[in-house]
Structure formats: C-alpha cells, structure tokens
Design an enzyme around this catalytic site. Sequence first.
Site, PDB file in Angstrom:
ATOM      1  CG  ASP A  30      -2.171   0.799   0.994  1.00  0.00           C
ATOM      2  OD1 ASP A  30      -3.231   0.171   0.779  1.00  0.00           O
ATOM      3  OD2 ASP A  30      -2.101   2.044   0.995  1.00  0.00           O
ATOM      4  NE  ARG A 154     -21.935 -13.032   2.355  1.00  0.00           N
ATOM      5  CZ  ARG A 154     -22.501 -14.070   2.985  1.00  0.00           C
ATOM      6  NH1 ARG A 154     -23.769 -14.043   3.288  1.00  0.00           N
ATOM      7  NH2 ARG A 154     -21.775 -15.118   3.337  1.00  0.00           N
ATOM      8  CG  PHE A 249     -29.517 -10.802  -0.710  1.00  0.00           C
ATOM      9  CD1 PHE A 249     -28.716 -11.755  -0.107  1.00  0.00           C
ATOM     10  CD2 PHE A 249     -29.033  -9.510  -0.825  1.00  0.00           C
ATOM     11  CE1 PHE A 249     -27.461 -11.435   0.367  1.00  0.00           C
ATOM     12  CE2 PHE A 249     -27.775  -9.180  -0.345  1.00  0.00           C
ATOM     13  CZ  PHE A 249     -26.990 -10.154   0.245  1.00  0.00           C
ATOM     14  CB  ALA A 252     -38.899  -5.830   3.693  1.00  0.00           C
ATOM     15  CB  CYS A 260     -20.535  -3.505  -2.870  1.00  0.00           C
ATOM     16  SG  CYS A 260     -18.804  -3.870  -2.579  1.00  0.00           S
TER      17      CYS A 260
HETATM   18  C1  UDX Z   1     -22.077  -7.107  -1.141  1.00  0.00           C
HETATM   19  C2  UDX Z   1     -22.204  -8.463  -1.849  1.00  0.00           C
HETATM   20  O1  UDX Z   1     -23.049  -9.329  -1.081  1.00  0.00           O
HETATM   21  C3  UDX Z   1     -20.847  -9.079  -2.061  1.00  0.00           C
HETATM   22  O2  UDX Z   1     -20.969 -10.304  -2.777  1.00  0.00           O
HETATM   23  C4  UDX Z   1     -20.033  -8.067  -2.853  1.00  0.00           C
HETATM   24  O3  UDX Z   1     -18.839  -8.528  -3.312  1.00  0.00           O
HETATM   25  C5  UDX Z   1     -19.885  -6.801  -2.053  1.00  0.00           C
HETATM   26  O4  UDX Z   1     -21.192  -6.270  -1.856  1.00  0.00           O
HETATM   27  P1  UDX Z   1     -21.771  -6.225   1.345  1.00  0.00           P
HETATM   28  O5  UDX Z   1     -21.858  -4.848   0.771  1.00  0.00           O
HETATM   29  O6  UDX Z   1     -20.702  -6.514   2.336  1.00  0.00           O
HETATM   30  O7  UDX Z   1     -21.602  -7.322   0.184  1.00  0.00           O
HETATM   31  O8  UDX Z   1     -23.160  -6.509   2.088  1.00  0.00           O
HETATM   32  P2  UDX Z   1     -24.437  -7.437   1.915  1.00  0.00           P
HETATM   33  O9  UDX Z   1     -24.490  -8.399   3.011  1.00  0.00           O
HETATM   34  O10 UDX Z   1     -24.564  -7.970   0.553  1.00  0.00           O
HETATM   35  O11 UDX Z   1     -25.595  -6.357   2.186  1.00  0.00           O
HETATM   36  C6  UDX Z   1     -25.686  -5.177   1.402  1.00  0.00           C
HETATM   37  C7  UDX Z   1     -26.822  -4.310   1.883  1.00  0.00           C
HETATM   38  O12 UDX Z   1     -28.074  -4.903   1.599  1.00  0.00           O
HETATM   39  C8  UDX Z   1     -26.826  -4.020   3.386  1.00  0.00           C
HETATM   40  O13 UDX Z   1     -27.160  -2.669   3.573  1.00  0.00           O
HETATM   41  C9  UDX Z   1     -27.913  -4.926   3.929  1.00  0.00           C
HETATM   42  O14 UDX Z   1     -28.501  -4.423   5.103  1.00  0.00           O
HETATM   43  C10 UDX Z   1     -28.888  -4.907   2.767  1.00  0.00           C
HETATM   44  N1  UDX Z   1     -29.758  -6.096   2.697  1.00  0.00           N
HETATM   45  C11 UDX Z   1     -29.229  -7.322   2.444  1.00  0.00           C
HETATM   46  C12 UDX Z   1     -31.135  -5.960   2.830  1.00  0.00           C
HETATM   47  O15 UDX Z   1     -31.656  -4.843   3.049  1.00  0.00           O
HETATM   48  N2  UDX Z   1     -31.938  -7.056   2.705  1.00  0.00           N
HETATM   49  C13 UDX Z   1     -31.436  -8.293   2.450  1.00  0.00           C
HETATM   50  O16 UDX Z   1     -32.229  -9.233   2.340  1.00  0.00           O
HETATM   51  C14 UDX Z   1     -30.033  -8.429   2.326  1.00  0.00           C
END
Ligand code: UDX
Length: 436
Positions: A30, A154, A249, A252, A260
């Site tokens: 880095d 994640r 996923f 609600a 991401c």
């Molecule tokens: C995500 C992807 O899952 C991962 O594969 C990618 O490489 C990076 O982005 P991350 O951002 O760490 O990972 O979080 P994730 O667990 O996917 O949740 C993302 C957002 O969606 C969060 O704000 C979470 O609260 C929301 N979420 C997730 C919902 O509101 N409802 C769901 O059912 C699932």
Amino acid sequence: MRIAIVGSGYVGLVTGTCFSDIGHEVICIDNDPAKIEALEQGEVPIYEPGLKEMIAKNVTAGRLAFSMDIKAGVKFAEVIFIAVNTPRMPSGEANLKYVEAVSREIAQHMNGYKVIVEKSTVPVNTSRKIFKTVSKYIKHGIEFDVVSNPEFLREGSALLDVSIPDRIVVGAGSDRARKIMAELYKEFKDKILFTDVNSAELIKHAANSFLAMKISYINAVAQVCELSGADVEEVARGIGLDSRIGTKFLRAGVGFGGSCFPKDVDAFERISRNLGYDFNLLREVQAINKLQRAQFIKKIKDQLWVVQDKKIAILGLAFKPDTDDIREAPAADIIKALGEEGGDIYAWDPQAVSKMRQLYPDVTYFEKDVYAPLQDADVCIIVTEWEDVCNLDLARVRELMKYPLIIDGRNAFTPAKMARAGFEYISIGRAPVKGK
Ligand code: UDX
C-alpha cells in the site's frame, strides 16, 4: 505460490490474508505509510471478524508481510493482484485512476512473465485497458497476462466467503494464465468458473445489481403490504420457498447501503448506457432504495409530530451488522434528517461510532451499553440488526424509555412480541402495533 497484492484496503487485505492462510507467500502493498506501519505493528485498520487473528497467525508463520515497496513486491511475485479502490465519480462512473497508475508501476518493475489479476470492481473492458497500459510501459520482450478475478466478499463474513466460496470466477484469455490461476486456487478447484475476461468483469456488476434488485423488489412489495394489510415477512417466505427464487436477500428494510451495492448498481447502469443499452430497471432499483429510506424517515417524523428536542435513540450505525463501515449507511441519512429538525440524538453501535462521530459530532454516542441511549427516550429507532439489538430485553427497554415507541427499520422483532411487551411498534411492510 508468491503473491503480491497492490492495495491493502478491505478487499486486498482480506484476500491477501486468506491466500497466506492456505499456504501461499503474500506481500500486501500500500502507498499509505500509516496503514503499512499499523499493519506491521499488528493493528488492523478495518473491523472484520477473525481478520486480526488470521493476520497475526500468518505473519508469525512468515507467510504474510506488508510493504510500501511495489518494486520489490512485483519482482517477488508470480501473481500480482490489483486491489486498489475504484471510487465513484460525481458522474456515477468508477474512477480508475488508481488502477491505471498501479498498472503503469507494475509494468515498470516487471522482470519476467507474471499474471496480473484485476480484483478491484471495474467496468467491463478495463482489463483490456490494463493490458494496453502494461504493454506500453513494460520492457520489450517480457510476457504477461491480465486476468479478471472479481471478489464477492460480504463485509462481516468475508473470511467465511473466502474459505467457503460459492464460486471463483476467473476470466482469462490464455492457457498459461488459466493454469497459474488453477494452481493458485487449487484448494477450491471444483469451484472455479473459467470465463473470458469481459464476462468475468460483467459477472461482478451483474451479480451485485441482481442482489440489489432482489432487495428493492421486496422493499417495493413491502410498500404494497403496508397499503393492503399484508405482512411482508409472510410474503417473502411464501415466494422464497420457490427454489427458483430462494429465500436469501428478501429481507425488507430501510434499504441497502455499503460500499458495493449503491456504487455497483450505479456503475452498471452507466456502463450499459455508454455501451448503448438503457438499463432502466437498474434506475428503478435505485429509486426504490431511495424512496425506502425517505419513507422510513417520514414514518419517524409522523410519529414524533415535532422532532425538535425529542430524545431519539438510534440503535445501529453501521450499514449492516459485524462491520464498522458506514458508507451509504441509512443511519447517516436518518441522523442528518432528524438533526436538522432539532432532534436530540443518542446513538449506539459497537463498531461504527468513531466513523460516524467524524460526520456528526453533535450526537451523543455509546459503544458498549446498548441500553444507554434508551434512558428517557421518546423513540427507539432500530437501524442495524446487531445481535445485541435482536436480543434486547424488552421489559428493560420499556422501563427505560419515556414513551414505549420503537420504529424498526430491520424487522428485528415480530409485531406479536412487541404487542405483548407493550410497545407501540412500527416496522417495514407489516401492520403497526398500536400500543396501549
Ligand atoms: C455485497 C455483496 O453481497 C458481495 O458479494 C459483494 O462482493 C460486495 O457487496 P456487502 O456490501 O458486504 O456485500 O453486504 P451485503 O451483506 O450484501 O448487504 C448489502 C446491503 O443490503 C446491506 O445494507 C444490507 O442491510 C442490505 N440487505 C441485504 C437488505 O436490506 N436485505 C437483504 O435481504 C439483504
């Protein structure tokens, strides 16, 4: 194998550490001296469960090191990962200046055939540009390949995602590169999906956009549930049990955040438009997400009537549990909106307080005791479903609060439980509990 990871942010650090843990020799590079110094002293700049311990174990075993010296890293490695950040520009497109700069630097220090792996999330066709850039700056006659190997980590469960991946996507254009990547991931040889480079790049954006779409879909259904008297949890279960849809996923809530989904949906929509396709569906995914937050804030304001001088307890600041990340976190929007109207905000989060304090210094923060902000509160707002929040002792909460009103952006409790505990309870996509 010998691996150099350029960029020791979230993705680079987790990826490098996990490679070292399966026996590879890894240097994480880095250009931020403070970060490298901290890592060398055993401090980890991000919170990810298990990461600190895994770093310590592999540093001690001599398989993992940190450095600012990209030249030495390039010369040492057989495989070089580019894992620098690709921030969103005001236009919504990903800013690739760090990817470009690192590609040039790598080229200048190449001393023999190596595989350069693009790990950062980038628009389709970026690897072609990396290839062109490296070709321009590399010494004549040195061969190399550029491979796309997107990450699907994640936050909060990244180590698990690396050790038990659903799939490992490798976009490679030559057998030589494919062979090296297969060797690198030999522990997971049944999980590797080889594709062409463009497809691998697209898979990342398409996967994240699909997941975001699933969330926006269920959030839109939640709106209809509220209007019709249906229960979104029942509906999500009923549709999710269809194996073609799946139960994951479909929670609600107050909408998706993080580093991401918002960025990747935006980028994919723009990439598609630039290529000549109007991906209107993705704009709708974004619009629903925005509306979901706005509606949640409206629910809070409607309940309080006047926000000024009300004591507001916010439980959870991180964009989701098990992380200290507050990028695009719904809590930030909620604090802003209620703060602007003079609300007296008390917030709890076990990991994200120091980051949120930098944005909103006037809030009173708690890191340890989840009950602390609830003392004499007019309302309790659940924004992140941390375990401590889901396990709240409701009788104790009821006693502490001035008025027993909970507004839950994550459906962390059932309405029946809240009714029994004597709360007025407003959640997402379900009938409100009136209270006594
Ligand atoms: C995500 C992807 O899952 C991962 O594969 C990618 O490489 C990076 O982005 P991350 O951002 O760490 O990972 O979080 P994730 O667990 O996917 O949740 C993302 C957002 O969606 C969060 O704000 C979470 O609260 C929301 N979420 C997730 C919902 O509101 N409802 C769901 O059912 C699932």
